[in-house]
Write a protein that holds these residues in place. Structure first.
Motif, short mmCIF file in Angstrom:
data_model
loop_
_atom_site.label_atom_id
_atom_site.label_comp_id
_atom_site.label_asym_id
_atom_site.label_seq_id
_atom_site.Cartn_x
_atom_site.Cartn_y
_atom_site.Cartn_z
N ASN A 1 0.84 -1.18 0.00
CA ASN A 1 0.00 0.00 0.00
C ASN A 1 0.87 1.24 0.00
N SER A 2 0.25 2.39 -0.06
CA SER A 2 0.96 3.68 -0.13
C SER A 2 1.03 4.31 1.26
N TYR A 3 1.75 3.67 2.15
CA TYR A 3 1.81 4.12 3.55
C TYR A 3 2.37 5.53 3.71
N LYS A 4 3.39 5.88 2.96
CA LYS A 4 3.97 7.22 3.08
C LYS A 4 3.11 8.27 2.40
N ALA A 5 2.41 7.91 1.34
CA ALA A 5 1.58 8.86 0.62
C ALA A 5 0.27 9.18 1.35
N GLN A 6 -0.24 8.25 2.14
CA GLN A 6 -1.51 8.43 2.85
C GLN A 6 -1.39 7.97 4.30
N PRO A 7 -0.48 8.53 5.07
CA PRO A 7 -0.24 8.02 6.43
C PRO A 7 -1.43 8.19 7.38
N ALA A 8 -2.21 9.24 7.23
CA ALA A 8 -3.32 9.46 8.16
C ALA A 8 -4.34 8.33 8.11
N ARG B 1 4.54 -3.81 2.66
CA ARG B 1 5.48 -3.07 1.82
C ARG B 1 4.84 -1.75 1.40
N ASP B 2 5.66 -0.72 1.29
CA ASP B 2 5.20 0.59 0.84
C ASP B 2 5.55 0.75 -0.64
N ASP B 3 4.55 1.11 -1.43
CA ASP B 3 4.80 1.28 -2.86
C ASP B 3 5.04 2.74 -3.25
N ASN B 4 5.06 3.63 -2.27
CA ASN B 4 5.29 5.06 -2.52
C ASN B 4 4.33 5.62 -3.56
N ALA B 5 3.14 5.10 -3.66
CA ALA B 5 2.11 5.54 -4.62
C ALA B 5 2.61 5.46 -6.06
N ASN B 6 3.42 4.45 -6.34
CA ASN B 6 4.03 4.30 -7.66
C ASN B 6 3.77 2.87 -8.15
N GLY C 1 5.10 1.13 -10.46
CA GLY C 1 6.34 0.38 -10.67
C GLY C 1 6.89 -0.17 -9.37
N GLU C 2 6.78 0.63 -8.31
CA GLU C 2 7.22 0.17 -6.98
C GLU C 2 6.34 -0.97 -6.49
N THR C 3 5.06 -0.91 -6.84
CA THR C 3 4.14 -1.99 -6.44
C THR C 3 4.59 -3.32 -7.04
N VAL C 4 4.93 -3.29 -8.31
CA VAL C 4 5.38 -4.51 -8.99
C VAL C 4 6.67 -5.00 -8.37
N ARG C 5 7.61 -4.10 -8.12
CA ARG C 5 8.88 -4.52 -7.50
C ARG C 5 8.67 -5.09 -6.10
N ALA C 6 7.77 -4.48 -5.32
CA ALA C 6 7.49 -4.98 -3.98
C ALA C 6 6.85 -6.35 -4.03
N ALA C 7 5.97 -6.57 -5.00
CA ALA C 7 5.30 -7.86 -5.13
C ALA C 7 6.28 -8.96 -5.51
N LYS C 8 7.30 -8.61 -6.25
CA LYS C 8 8.29 -9.61 -6.68
C LYS C 8 9.32 -9.91 -5.61
N SER C 9 9.43 -9.05 -4.61
CA SER C 9 10.46 -9.29 -3.57
C SER C 9 9.94 -10.15 -2.45
#
Length: 85
Positions: A31-38, A70-75, A77-85
């Motif tokens: 998810n986008s923890y840093k983009a939507q922390p509240a 995992r945090d995807d930074n609202a990106n 591409g990061e989501t795909v990388r996080a899913a593969k790790s």
């Protein structure tokens, strides 16, 4: 973003089936923890609490749960990388 979430869930499902042979179930969430922390920090803490409670009661069929977030930074591409790790 829905297709990225589906990809992440599918990737984590594969990881879960491999982990179940090790005596625990691994579940994950991206998810986008840093983009939507509240909104997402309480959500994450709720998941962690639920996992703690399930494990305190003996897990599921005697197997404990392991939560990976995992945090995807609202990106996407990061989501795909996080899913593969």
């Amino acid at each position: 973003m829905t297709k990225w979430l589906a990809l992440a869930v599918a990737s984590l499902a594969v990881a879960t089936s491999a982990a179940s042979a090790q005596g625990h179930y691994t579940i994950g969430e991206i998810n986008s923890y840093k983009a939507q922390p509240a909104f997402l920090e309480p959500y994450k803490k709720g998941m962690e609490l639920a996992v703690e409670q399930v494990n305190a009661q003996g897990g599921i069929n005697g197997r404990t749960l392991v939560l990976i977030t995992r945090d995807d930074n609202a990106n996407p591409g990061e989501t795909v990388r996080a899913a593969k790790s």
